[in-house]
Design a protein around this motif. Sequence first.
Motif, mmCIF file in Angstrom:
data_model
loop_
_atom_site.group_PDB
_atom_site.id
_atom_site.type_symbol
_atom_site.label_atom_id
_atom_site.label_comp_id
_atom_site.label_asym_id
_atom_site.label_seq_id
_atom_site.Cartn_x
_atom_site.Cartn_y
_atom_site.Cartn_z
ATOM 1 N N VAL A 133 3.773 -5.924 -2.153
ATOM 2 C CA VAL A 133 2.429 -5.334 -2.026
ATOM 3 C C VAL A 133 1.391 -6.305 -2.575
ATOM 4 C CG1 VAL A 133 0.921 -3.481 -2.844
ATOM 5 C CG2 VAL A 133 3.214 -2.944 -2.005
ATOM 6 N N ARG A 134 1.659 -6.895 -3.728
ATOM 7 C CA ARG A 134 0.708 -7.857 -4.305
ATOM 8 C C ARG A 134 0.496 -9.060 -3.388
ATOM 9 N NH1 ARG A 134 3.906 -7.355 -8.964
ATOM 10 N NH2 ARG A 134 3.126 -5.659 -10.238
ATOM 11 N N ALA A 135 1.557 -9.493 -2.730
ATOM 12 C CA ALA A 135 1.474 -10.669 -1.851
ATOM 13 C C ALA A 135 0.679 -10.394 -0.586
ATOM 14 C CB ALA A 135 2.876 -11.147 -1.489
ATOM 15 N N THR A 136 0.590 -9.131 -0.182
ATOM 16 C CA THR A 136 -0.090 -8.804 1.072
ATOM 17 C C THR A 136 -1.419 -8.094 0.878
ATOM 18 O OG1 THR A 136 1.117 -6.720 1.252
ATOM 19 C CG2 THR A 136 2.084 -8.644 2.343
ATOM 20 N N THR A 137 -1.808 -7.834 -0.367
ATOM 21 C CA THR A 137 -3.054 -7.139 -0.655
ATOM 22 C C THR A 137 -4.042 -8.112 -1.288
ATOM 23 O OG1 THR A 137 -1.797 -5.123 -1.074
ATOM 24 C CG2 THR A 137 -4.058 -5.158 -1.863
ATOM 25 N N PRO A 138 -5.239 -8.231 -0.713
ATOM 26 C CA PRO A 138 -6.216 -9.146 -1.314
ATOM 27 C C PRO A 138 -6.692 -8.630 -2.671
ATOM 28 C CG PRO A 138 -7.233 -7.892 0.458
ATOM 29 C CD PRO A 138 -5.765 -7.553 0.455
ATOM 30 N N GLY B 151 12.043 -1.555 -7.046
ATOM 31 C CA GLY B 151 10.633 -1.282 -7.305
ATOM 32 C C GLY B 151 9.849 -2.556 -7.591
ATOM 33 N N ALA B 152 10.458 -3.494 -8.310
ATOM 34 C CA ALA B 152 9.812 -4.777 -8.594
ATOM 35 C C ALA B 152 9.622 -5.582 -7.313
ATOM 36 C CB ALA B 152 10.631 -5.572 -9.602
ATOM 37 N N GLU B 153 10.607 -5.523 -6.408
ATOM 38 C CA GLU B 153 10.478 -6.217 -5.118
ATOM 39 C C GLU B 153 9.349 -5.614 -4.282
ATOM 40 O OE1 GLU B 153 14.030 -6.793 -2.777
ATOM 41 O OE2 GLU B 153 15.235 -6.825 -4.596
ATOM 42 N N VAL B 154 9.261 -4.289 -4.261
ATOM 43 C CA VAL B 154 8.200 -3.616 -3.507
ATOM 44 C C VAL B 154 6.838 -3.981 -4.090
ATOM 45 C CG1 VAL B 154 7.194 -1.365 -2.931
ATOM 46 C CG2 VAL B 154 9.664 -1.722 -2.711
ATOM 47 N N ALA B 155 6.714 -3.951 -5.406
ATOM 48 C CA ALA B 155 5.441 -4.287 -6.050
ATOM 49 C C ALA B 155 5.032 -5.721 -5.733
ATOM 50 C CB ALA B 155 5.548 -4.081 -7.559
ATOM 51 N N ALA B 156 5.984 -6.656 -5.760
ATOM 52 C CA ALA B 156 5.685 -8.057 -5.460
ATOM 53 C C ALA B 156 5.243 -8.210 -4.004
ATOM 54 C CB ALA B 156 6.902 -8.938 -5.735
#
Length: 62
Positions: free
Chosen positions: A38-43, A31-36
């Motif tokens: 998403v944050r890296a690809t979302t402005p 879940g932490a990997e998915v969140a990271a």
Amino acid sequence: MAQINRLEKDLGPSLIECAERGGSMRPTPFGAEVAAAVRATTPPATERTPPVSEGSSPSSVL
């Protein structure tokens, strides 16, 4: 919670660890990997284009 359940169904592994009653939930390592990711690809919210409301033309939003 329904959105998390759908994501877990689509992705496979659990995204969060359910807490004991009264405790807080925590992301699993996956879940932490998915969140990271998403944050890296979302402005940031300040850079997002505002949504176009129904009945308005795109030019009226700008």
